[in-house]
Design an enzyme around this catalytic site. Structure first.
Site, PDB file in Angstrom:
ATOM      1  N   SER A 194       0.837  -1.196   0.000  1.00 49.57           N
ATOM      2  CA  SER A 194       0.000   0.000   0.000  1.00 49.57           C
ATOM      3  C   SER A 194       0.878   1.255   0.000  1.00 49.57           C
ATOM      4  O   SER A 194       1.725   1.420  -0.878  1.00 49.57           O
ATOM      5  CB  SER A 194      -0.946  -0.044   1.204  1.00 49.57           C
ATOM      6  OG  SER A 194      -1.932   0.942   1.123  1.00 49.57           O
ATOM      7  N   ARG A 264     -11.795   6.492  10.271  1.00 50.08           N
ATOM      8  CA  ARG A 264     -11.352   5.106  10.227  1.00 50.08           C
ATOM      9  C   ARG A 264     -12.412   4.202   9.615  1.00 50.08           C
ATOM     10  O   ARG A 264     -12.089   3.272   8.866  1.00 50.08           O
ATOM     11  CB  ARG A 264     -11.009   4.627  11.639  1.00 50.08           C
ATOM     12  CG  ARG A 264     -10.593   3.160  11.716  1.00 50.08           C
ATOM     13  CD  ARG A 264      -9.367   2.869  10.882  1.00 50.08           C
ATOM     14  NE  ARG A 264      -8.867   1.532  11.122  1.00 50.08           N
ATOM     15  CZ  ARG A 264      -7.903   0.965  10.427  1.00 50.08           C
ATOM     16  NH1 ARG A 264      -7.331   1.621   9.433  1.00 50.08           N
ATOM     17  NH2 ARG A 264      -7.481  -0.263  10.697  1.00 50.08           N
ATOM     18  N   ASP A 363      -8.888  -6.288  -4.744  1.00 50.28           N
ATOM     19  CA  ASP A 363      -8.471  -5.008  -4.170  1.00 50.28           C
ATOM     20  C   ASP A 363      -9.008  -3.885  -5.054  1.00 50.28           C
ATOM     21  O   ASP A 363      -8.506  -3.636  -6.142  1.00 50.28           O
ATOM     22  CB  ASP A 363      -6.944  -4.952  -4.104  1.00 50.28           C
ATOM     23  CG  ASP A 363      -6.409  -3.661  -3.490  1.00 50.28           C
ATOM     24  OD1 ASP A 363      -7.213  -2.765  -3.169  1.00 50.28           O
ATOM     25  OD2 ASP A 363      -5.182  -3.558  -3.346  1.00 50.28           O
ATOM     26  N   HIS A 396      -8.100  -5.110  -0.302  1.00 49.86           N
ATOM     27  CA  HIS A 396      -6.804  -4.465  -0.121  1.00 49.86           C
ATOM     28  C   HIS A 396      -6.025  -5.060   1.047  1.00 49.86           C
ATOM     29  O   HIS A 396      -4.784  -5.187   1.000  1.00 49.86           O
ATOM     30  CB  HIS A 396      -7.014  -2.966   0.102  1.00 49.86           C
ATOM     31  CG  HIS A 396      -5.751  -2.176   0.167  1.00 49.86           C
ATOM     32  ND1 HIS A 396      -4.872  -2.094  -0.895  1.00 49.86           N
ATOM     33  CD2 HIS A 396      -5.204  -1.419   1.159  1.00 49.86           C
ATOM     34  CE1 HIS A 396      -3.847  -1.319  -0.573  1.00 49.86           C
ATOM     35  NE2 HIS A 396      -4.021  -0.909   0.672  1.00 49.86           N
ATOM     36  N   ASP A 397      -6.708  -5.456   2.092  1.00 50.25           N
ATOM     37  CA  ASP A 397      -6.049  -6.005   3.279  1.00 50.25           C
ATOM     38  C   ASP A 397      -5.383  -7.353   3.034  1.00 50.25           C
ATOM     39  O   ASP A 397      -4.680  -7.869   3.917  1.00 50.25           O
ATOM     40  CB  ASP A 397      -7.056  -6.148   4.426  1.00 50.25           C
ATOM     41  CG  ASP A 397      -7.075  -4.921   5.332  1.00 50.25           C
ATOM     42  OD1 ASP A 397      -6.267  -4.002   5.111  1.00 50.25           O
ATOM     43  OD2 ASP A 397      -7.907  -4.890   6.256  1.00 50.25           O
TER      44      ASP A 397
END
Length: 432
Positions: A194, A264, A363, A396-397
């Site tokens: 990232s 967040r 992602d 994405h994680d």
């Protein structure tokens, strides 16, 4: 593992698309644990209990904004042993809310395991029996390095809103000073996922003679308008919180917790795929009324709402709001092709490193096409590039998770790097 270019347009077969049916099997890294101390259990493959080190720099650091930091401190951790020729060093660059604590168990908190502990350690893909691995907490962060919550030497009070805006390139220049202090002139690899991948790219472009391999995972050569928009929504949530006080909330002994929590929550949505969220939560109700009815109000109705609120509230208890603003703005500004009129190949031309890029099919924050764009630019320049596209459901994680195919790719690539490292067992076997 198979090699395929069928679904990748004009990109040649140097690019690998990895699917479930083509996966290499790897050994599970979980092994029998041994007792390390009264407070921490160290598993086989762990670097063990680690202590944060601090480096003070009194040489002024000129920033892209035109400001200068006259002095600053950086928090770091190291794992493994630097060899006699300082040729086995690997720099791990962290993403938005991570830190220098890459692997192992924090000495001051046995529950605090490094954010990439599944990647870094003895026998792991980035093998600390071979490599000397460094994690650096970036300037402006809130985990030990100088940042907005630090005391300004000029005022004797926290920097707050007066802390200068930073860029990825500023971080790289500060990281290079850590390498200088450790006697490392060239990294065997600079690696990150990232935002960390952006830093790795910046290293390869701005300090090309100092990087042998550039490993870029789940990253992008620049943020899309949509990504900038997500960041702006997050920043506005913080800035419009009444407790923000123009960024000087420290003096008010308060925290813009509500705004930071919402920021967040917004960010967390972008880290997960739609399929992953559907599998985890679906439309499951948290605590339905009698007969499964709705409560017809604005409290938590669905499990996904409860999850996001929990993630946001937890984040707001340990992360600094000014740091969040600063890092998301650095994300927005990153665009190495800006100086070459949008020509990414020209921007990457100075790089002397071999590149390894990895993306994940689900992602949508930094989709595979962005990694392919980097690969195309490198191939246009006839620069060495390897690309793996992993079919993984976690969005994405995924770059942080235990995916056997992904870790097999990383292990194989770092074995290749190890074969070039002076004094390593692998290098000696190859030479013998």
């Amino acid at each position: 593992m198979t090699t395929s270019s069928e679904s990748l347009g004009a990109i040649p077969p140097v690019i690998e698309s990895i699917t479930d049916s083509a996966a290499d099997s790897v050994t599970d890294s979980v092994a029998d644990s041994v007792k390390h101390s009264d407070t921490a259990t160290v598993h086989s493959g762990s670097v063990g209990v680690v202590h944060t080190q601090f480096m003070q720099f009194n040489e002024p650091l000129a920033l892209a904004s035109g400001h200068t930091l006259n002095a600053y401190e950086l928090a770091i951790e190291t794992y493994g042993t630097l060899n006699a020729t300082a040729s086995n060093a690997v720099l791990i660059c962290h993403a938005l809310n991570a830190s220098h604590h890459v692997a192992g168990i924090a000495a001051d908190n046995p529950e605090d395991i490094g954010w990439w502990d599944n990647m870094v350690g003895p026998g792991k893909p980035v093998d600390t029996d071979v490599f000397f691995v460094i994690g650096i907490n970036n300037l402006g962060s809130c985990f030990g390095s100088t940042g907005p919550a630090s005391i300004s030497p000029e005022t004797g009070a926290p920097w707050g809103a007066a802390f200068p805006v930073l860029t990825v390139e500023d971080w790289v220049q500060a990281q290079a000073r850590v390498a200088d202090r450790l006697g490392i002139t060239r990294f065997a690899a600079v690696m990150g996922g990232s935002l960390g991948g952006m830093q790795a790219m910046s290293w390869a472009i701005t300090l090309p003679q100092r990087v042998a391999h550039c490993v870029v995972i789940a990253s992008t050569p620049r943020l899309s308008a949509q990504n900038i928009a997500f960041n702006e929504v997050a920043r506005r949530a913080i800035i419009t919180d009444p407790e923000f006080h123009g960024g000087n909330y420290y003096a008010q002994n308060t925290v813009p917790r509500s705004g930071l929590s919402v920021a967040r929550m917004v960010g967390h949505i972008t880290y997960l795929s739609d399929d992953d969220m559907a599998e985890k939560f679906g439309r499951t109700q948290r605590e339905p009324a009698a007969g499964g009815a709705f409560h017809y109000g604005y409290g938590v109705e669905f499990e996904v709402e409860s999850y996001l609120r929990y993630q946001g509230e937890k984040f707001s208890r340990y992360f600094d709001a000014n740091t969040y603003l600063l890092i998301t703005r650095a994300l927005d500004y990153f665009d190495p092709a800006r100086e070459t009129q949008g020509d990414l190949a020209r921007a990457l031309a100075p790089a002397q490193a071999d590149f390894m890029l990895v993306s994940f099919t689900t992602d949508w924050r930094f989709p595979p096409e962005r990694s392919r764009e980097i690969v195309r630019a490198l191939l246009k320049n006839h620069q060495p590039a390897t690309y793996a596209e992993i079919d993984a459901p976690h969005g994405h994680d995924a770059f942080l998770l235990d995916d056997a195919r992904y870790h097999a790719v990383m292990r194989a690539y770092f074995l290749r790097i190890a074969a070039t490292v002076s004094g390593s067992t692998i290098c000696n076997e190859v030479q013998g």
